[in-house]
Scaffold this motif. Structure first.
Motif, PDB file in Angstrom:
ATOM      1  N   MET A  48       0.847  -1.209   0.045  1.00 52.63           N
ATOM      2  CA  MET A  48      -0.056   0.171  -0.027  1.00 52.63           C
ATOM      3  C   MET A  48       1.029   1.292  -0.134  1.00 52.63           C
ATOM      4  O   MET A  48       0.524   2.254  -0.810  1.00 52.63           O
ATOM      5  CB  MET A  48      -0.780   0.056   0.902  1.00 52.63           C
ATOM      6  N   ARG A  58       2.500   1.908  -3.353  1.00 53.72           N
ATOM      7  CA  ARG A  58       1.604   2.588  -4.240  1.00 53.72           C
ATOM      8  C   ARG A  58       1.149   3.909  -3.949  1.00 53.72           C
ATOM      9  O   ARG A  58       1.276   4.784  -4.990  1.00 53.72           O
ATOM     10  CB  ARG A  58       0.279   1.799  -4.071  1.00 53.72           C
ATOM     11  N   THR A 118      -7.430  -8.231   2.410  1.00 52.39           N
ATOM     12  CA  THR A 118      -7.170  -7.201   1.345  1.00 52.39           C
ATOM     13  C   THR A 118      -8.070  -6.012   1.386  1.00 52.39           C
ATOM     14  O   THR A 118      -7.687  -4.958   1.103  1.00 52.39           O
ATOM     15  CB  THR A 118      -7.287  -7.894  -0.251  1.00 52.39           C
ATOM     16  N   ASP A 119      -9.419  -6.536   1.634  1.00 50.32           N
ATOM     17  CA  ASP A 119     -10.446  -5.328   1.679  1.00 50.32           C
ATOM     18  C   ASP A 119     -10.471  -4.334   2.635  1.00 50.32           C
ATOM     19  O   ASP A 119     -10.550  -3.213   2.409  1.00 50.32           O
ATOM     20  CB  ASP A 119     -11.734  -6.048   1.625  1.00 50.32           C
ATOM     21  N   GLU A 123      -7.422  -2.008   1.367  1.00 50.52           N
ATOM     22  CA  GLU A 123      -7.636  -1.187   0.112  1.00 50.52           C
ATOM     23  C   GLU A 123      -8.647   0.141   0.749  1.00 50.52           C
ATOM     24  O   GLU A 123      -8.450   1.208   0.393  1.00 50.52           O
ATOM     25  CB  GLU A 123      -8.529  -1.698  -0.666  1.00 50.52           C
ATOM     26  N   GLN A 124      -9.523  -0.261   1.825  1.00 48.65           N
ATOM     27  CA  GLN A 124     -10.291   0.800   2.423  1.00 48.65           C
ATOM     28  C   GLN A 124      -9.514   1.796   3.052  1.00 48.65           C
ATOM     29  O   GLN A 124      -9.675   3.187   3.003  1.00 48.65           O
ATOM     30  CB  GLN A 124     -11.252   0.468   3.389  1.00 48.65           C
ATOM     31  N   GLU A 137      -6.256   2.339   2.215  1.00 55.54           N
ATOM     32  CA  GLU A 137      -5.441   3.164   1.321  1.00 55.54           C
ATOM     33  C   GLU A 137      -6.190   4.331   0.800  1.00 55.54           C
ATOM     34  O   GLU A 137      -5.792   5.379   0.689  1.00 55.54           O
ATOM     35  CB  GLU A 137      -5.079   2.055   0.419  1.00 55.54           C
ATOM     36  N   ALA A 138      -7.395   4.006   0.577  1.00 54.49           N
ATOM     37  CA  ALA A 138      -8.378   4.977  -0.151  1.00 54.49           C
ATOM     38  C   ALA A 138      -8.772   6.077   0.846  1.00 54.49           C
ATOM     39  O   ALA A 138      -8.469   7.389   0.407  1.00 54.49           O
ATOM     40  CB  ALA A 138      -9.738   4.614  -0.297  1.00 54.49           C
ATOM     41  N   ARG A 175      -5.228   8.129   1.065  1.00 53.69           N
ATOM     42  CA  ARG A 175      -4.791   9.073  -0.343  1.00 53.69           C
ATOM     43  C   ARG A 175      -5.797  10.249  -0.256  1.00 53.69           C
ATOM     44  O   ARG A 175      -5.207  11.161  -0.615  1.00 53.69           O
ATOM     45  CB  ARG A 175      -5.301   7.888  -1.544  1.00 53.69           C
TER      46      ARG A 175
END
Length: 388
Positions: free
Chosen positions: A256, A259, A355-356, A359-360, A362-363, A366
């Motif tokens: 993460m 990215r 992973t979910d 991902e949340q 990371e969003a 960001r």
């Protein structure tokens, strides 16, 4: 945490040639080691050097052992004791220096050991937040403290151990009284703990603040007891499972950050990689923001989705209720530790993090980093003391 016993190497076998003594908690284990250090040096008004940012159980253990705690500041942006500060505060009354691998991030034990031994003091490595064997770097303390409490690497919801480098050092340890505790209450607590580790249940402790889960509190240690039978019988199995379990979530968070860095928005963040973060097995994944406001916004957003972020202890030790009156030779000004505490955010890395969840998270990071401090119009989020 498993409640099933399987054939597995004992802690003494895994940690050989260290001598192992068991106590009812990590705090009690640290208290025993500090009492041993004071017995060994046998000076008037013994002192111990501890980091200015950490668990208040450091202070509880020192008080029980009859040793006066003296705080030392961090270096900039790292959870490391300032070596110059250690050299300045160590005296002939210092019986030990406590090194804490915060979240599993390695401390500079060799340097601290040299400073301690120069004053005939001991180095105690408080490894409550890591299991230091099998990571490529052997412990270098005279005593090493392990904790098997809630949320620890090898969790049994209680119990701890002191590892002594020599039989002579082990001989200074106090003998604990026999422990009480049966299987019925242990099973009930264990089943609840296992259930709350699921990310789908993170919202439950947050919605029930009366439970006090994750709060940082100063609580005096009242006795030294041994580790009870249920925990002793399950330790080897849970230790084996921990050592075999891959650090999958830690790798997901590493990816993460890669990215975020590649997209040019990681400027407000720093993983503590220079202090070994990407090499060590972490208890939680640490992020250090450039600004407290960014940290607070990210924490509030992650918490709203129930993704398990934590500000760890939230503040330096003198600012935790009940601690300040027990400190010795402490000015109260520890600017680098205070700055670290104000900007640290940690993320869960246990085996149920998938992973979910990453991902949340990371969003959210960001979005917060792209907005930046200047675009955030709301006042800073108030972080409750010791929110974890």
């Amino acid at each position: 945490m498993t409640l099933r016993r399987r054939k597995a190497p004992s802690l003494a076998t895994v940690c050989a040639p260290w001598r192992v003594d068991y106590f009812q908690s990590g705090t009690a284990s640290l208290a025993a080691a500090l009492e041993a250090a004071a017995r060994r040096k046998s000076c008037r008004e013994p002192e111990v050097l501890v980091p200015a940012y950490g668990c208040p159980d450091l202070i509880s253990a020192a008080l029980f052992a009859g040793v006066k705690p003296v705080l030392v500041d961090f270096v900039t942006d790292r959870p490391w004791l300032d070596l110059d500060g250690v050299a300045e505060k160590i005296t002939e009354r210092t019986v030990a220096v406590v090194a804490v691998p915060l979240l599993g991030l390695p401390e500079r034990s060799a340097e601290l050991r040299a400073l301690a031994h120069a004053e005939n003091a001991l180095l105690i490595e408080d490894c409550a937040q890591c299991f230091p064997f099998g990571q490529g770097v052997a412990p270098q303390g005279d005593y090493v403290i392990l904790s098997f409490g809630r949320g620890k690497p090898v969790s049994l919801l209680g119990g701890g151990a002191v590892l002594s480098a020599t039989e002579a050092l082990a001989g200074y340890l106090p003998q604990p009284v026999s422990a009480n505790g049966g299987w019925l209450s242990f099973w009930g607590k264990s089943l609840l703990y296992n259930g709350l580790r699921n990310p789908r249940c993170y919202w439950l402790p947050q919605s029930l603040p009366a439970l006090g889960i994750g709060e940082t509190r100063f609580e005096p240690l009242l006795s030294l007891k041994g580790m009870d039978i249920p925990r002793r019988s399950l330790l080897a199995t849970n230790l084996q499972l921990y050592r075999r379990r891959p650090a999958l979530a830690q790798g997901l968070f590493d990816a993460m950050l890669t990215r975020l860095d590649a997209s040019g928005v990681k400027g407000g963040l720093a993983l503590l990689e220079e202090s070994g973060g990407k090499k060590a097995r972490l208890l939680r994944y640490p992020l250090l923001f450039d600004e407290r406001l960014l940290r607070d916004e990210a924490h509030a957003a992650i918490q709203r989705l129930g993704l398990g972020s934590s500000c760890l202890y939230g503040r330096i030790l003198p600012d935790i209720a009940g601690v300040a009156p027990h400190l010795h030779r402490c000015s109260g000004a520890y600017p680098r530790a205070a700055s670290f505490a104000a900007r640290l955010l940690t993320l869960p890395v246990h085996s149920d993090v998938r992973t979910d969840v990453v991902e949340q998270t990371e969003a959210i990071l960001r979005t917060v980093l792209e907005l930046g401090v200047s675009a955030i119009k709301l006042p800073p989020i108030r972080v409750k003391e010791g929110e974890a």
